[in-house]
Each structure stands twice: as C-alpha cells, then as structure tokens.
Write an enzyme that holds these catalytic residues in place. Structure first.
Site, mmCIF file in Angstrom:
data_model
loop_
_atom_site.group_PDB
_atom_site.id
_atom_site.type_symbol
_atom_site.label_atom_id
_atom_site.label_comp_id
_atom_site.label_asym_id
_atom_site.label_seq_id
_atom_site.Cartn_x
_atom_site.Cartn_y
_atom_site.Cartn_z
ATOM 1 N N ASP A 56 -0.357 50.893 76.088
ATOM 2 C CA ASP A 56 -0.426 52.348 76.015
ATOM 3 C C ASP A 56 0.090 52.887 77.341
ATOM 4 O O ASP A 56 -0.563 52.728 78.379
ATOM 5 C CB ASP A 56 -1.871 52.789 75.771
ATOM 6 C CG ASP A 56 -2.031 54.309 75.698
ATOM 7 O OD1 ASP A 56 -1.063 55.034 76.009
ATOM 8 O OD2 ASP A 56 -3.134 54.766 75.347
ATOM 9 N N SER A 134 17.243 61.509 76.572
ATOM 10 C CA SER A 134 17.681 62.284 75.414
ATOM 11 C C SER A 134 18.757 63.242 75.895
ATOM 12 O O SER A 134 18.822 63.564 77.091
ATOM 13 C CB SER A 134 16.503 63.086 74.839
ATOM 14 O OG SER A 134 16.937 64.084 73.941
ATOM 15 N N TYR A 147 9.044 69.266 75.652
ATOM 16 C CA TYR A 147 9.753 67.982 75.506
ATOM 17 C C TYR A 147 10.941 67.914 76.470
ATOM 18 O O TYR A 147 11.128 66.917 77.179
ATOM 19 C CB TYR A 147 10.220 67.819 74.063
ATOM 20 C CG TYR A 147 11.008 66.551 73.815
ATOM 21 C CD1 TYR A 147 10.364 65.329 73.660
ATOM 22 C CD2 TYR A 147 12.400 66.590 73.731
ATOM 23 C CE1 TYR A 147 11.085 64.166 73.438
ATOM 24 C CE2 TYR A 147 13.123 65.431 73.505
ATOM 25 C CZ TYR A 147 12.469 64.218 73.358
ATOM 26 O OH TYR A 147 13.190 63.066 73.139
ATOM 27 N N LYS A 151 11.774 65.379 79.613
ATOM 28 C CA LYS A 151 12.992 64.578 79.702
ATOM 29 C C LYS A 151 13.845 64.967 80.906
ATOM 30 O O LYS A 151 14.474 64.104 81.528
ATOM 31 C CB LYS A 151 13.801 64.702 78.408
ATOM 32 C CG LYS A 151 13.140 64.044 77.205
ATOM 33 C CD LYS A 151 12.948 62.544 77.399
ATOM 34 C CE LYS A 151 12.469 61.861 76.123
ATOM 35 N NZ LYS A 151 12.295 60.396 76.290
#
Length: 275
Positions: A56, A134, A147, A151
């Site tokens: 994790d 990404s 998000y 990133k």
C-alpha cells in the site's frame, strides 16, 4: 547471473498489469505489488512468472516491509516502476480539501514514499526509477484539478530528482500516457452520475466533460499493453529519456505546453548546476 529485479506498484489491472507481464517476458524478475491482494486474479492468470506481493503506497510500514522483503529474498533491486494511483472527478467548490488531500496522498506522496525507500538499493545497483505520470501532469484538464495537481507534483519531483539521481547512477524516467482503455470509471473511485447530480451550477459542463472522456477512453484509447511498451523500453534503454509519451497523440497534446518534450534540455541545464 540472476535476472534483474523490478518492483512495480499498482498491478491489479491496466498499465501496471500489462507492464508486469511485459517485463517478465523481457527477462526481469518482477515483483508485482498491489494494495489488495484479493484483486490479484488477473496477475496470477496472466501466465507470467510474477512474484505477487502486498504493498500500500500510502502506508510507510507497508512500503518498508515490501522493499525489505525483496532485498531479503533477492539481494538486489534494479528498478522500480511507480504506477499505483487513482483517478478523480470533481471541482473544488463541490468537494472538500480532505478529498483533495486523499488524491495527493495516493498519486503523489505514494510515489515519494516508494522512491525514498527504494533509492539506496537503486543507487547500489545503478538502477532505474520509472514513474507513470500522465499527460495530465503536463496539461491541466477540466474537473481534474486535484488529479492534475498531483501529477504536476510528480513531474516536478522527478524532474528535480533526475540530475541528482544521475550523479549516483540512477536513471529517472517519467511515462506520460493519454487515454488508456482500462477501467476508467472504476479508477475514478466515484460514481460520475452521482457527481453530476450534485454538481449544481457545474452540472451541464461536467456532463459534457464526462461524455467526451468516456468516448476518448473507449474508441480512441491505447490498450494497456501499448501504454506499457515504453516502460519496458525505459528499463532496457542504455540512456532512457527523462520524459516519454506513450503515443503520437500524447506527444502532440503535451507539445502544446512542452517545447522540450524528452526533457533533455532541462537536464542538460540543471545537471551543470551540480557538476
């Protein structure tokens, strides 16, 4: 000689699963990790020779235990692929700061946690540190504030680490996929219909965004295997680039913002600061 050992996070599905299988087929000893080992069915059925372990990325004890276990069992760690992460959908007026923190915890601090634990071993092996970012780490996108922020943070962290890591023999690479035909809705960890219903003044534009994104993840997306190919290439290349897009579309899209698409000019500059 024993095969090189690569640890990959987030391998239950999508790019992580495809990268684990491809790296094993390329001759690596792959430690395929995931938070919930009950979701390891696809890994175990892939036919690859994979060492499946629990990890994790948001739990420092779990990260330490996994990497210590790899070193105890194999005596080496030649590469890490930071792939674990989760998507998110929303805009700040309609969500809590705690929700944003959770997105950062998984997508950014998880990468930091694994990287910190792995670096001494990668330094010893002259290894590779590969992180799946990404195109959203380069170009901010609607309803992806949290998000993309995570990133963007990953990109800044790795671009800054790269010249320092290179001085001690570790090559750093960022992989930048666009749309990948995997579990888009499941990876969001929210119900898009519910988010739209509660979006208030943002409902109409959010609905348009979700419709467009569903389409791009359906007909116009890469397969996970295609997106994973540059990961294996970065594992094996003599001098991997700092920044690698996984498709022509991703290169064109990030090119709207990045003139230095492979990161060579940035590294050429910052490396001189510590020469």
């Amino acid at each position: 000689m024993s095969p090189k050992v690569v640890l990959i996070t987030g391998t239950s599905s999508g790019i992580g699963l495809a990268a684990a299988v491809a790296a094993a087929n390329a001759g690596y000893r792959v430690v395929a990790t995931l938070r919930d080992t009950s979701r390891a069915g696809a890994l175990r059925e892939s036919g690859g020779d994979l060492d499946v372990r629990q990890l994790d990325v948001t739990d420092p004890a779990s990260v330490a235990a996994c990497i210590d276990g790899v070193m105890a069992d194999y005596g080496r760690l030649d590469a890490v692929v930071n792939n674990a992460g989760a998507g998110h959908l929303g805009t700040i007026e309609n969500e809590s700061v705690d929700e944003v923190r959770r997105v950062m915890e998984v997508n950014f601090f998880g990468v930091v946690q694994v990287t910190k634990a792995a670096m001494p071993h990668l330094r010893a092996s002259g290894g590779r540190l590969i992180t799946v970012s990404s195109v959203g780490g380069v170009v901010g996108q609607p309803f992806n504030e949290a998000y993309c922020a995570a990133k963007f943070a990953v990109e800044g962290f790795m671009e800054s680490l790269a010249p320092v890591a290179a001085r001690v023999g570790v090559a750093v690479t960022l992989i930048e996929p666009g749309a990948v035909a995997s579990e888009f809705v499941a990876n969001l960890q929210v119900d898009p219909a519910e988010v739209i219903a509660n979006a208030g003044p943002y409902a109409e534009v959010l609905q348009a965004y979700v419709a467009r994104t569903r389409s791009s993840f359906g007909t116009g997306a890469q397969t996970p295997a295609q997106a994973a190919e540059p990961i294996v290439a970065a594992l094996t290349a003599e001098h991997p680039a700092l920044r690698v897009q996984t498709s022509e579309w991703a290169t064109a899209f990030t090119g709207t913002k990045l003139a230095d698409q492979d990161g060579g000019k940035v590294l050429g500059l910052t490396a001189t600061w510590i020469a």
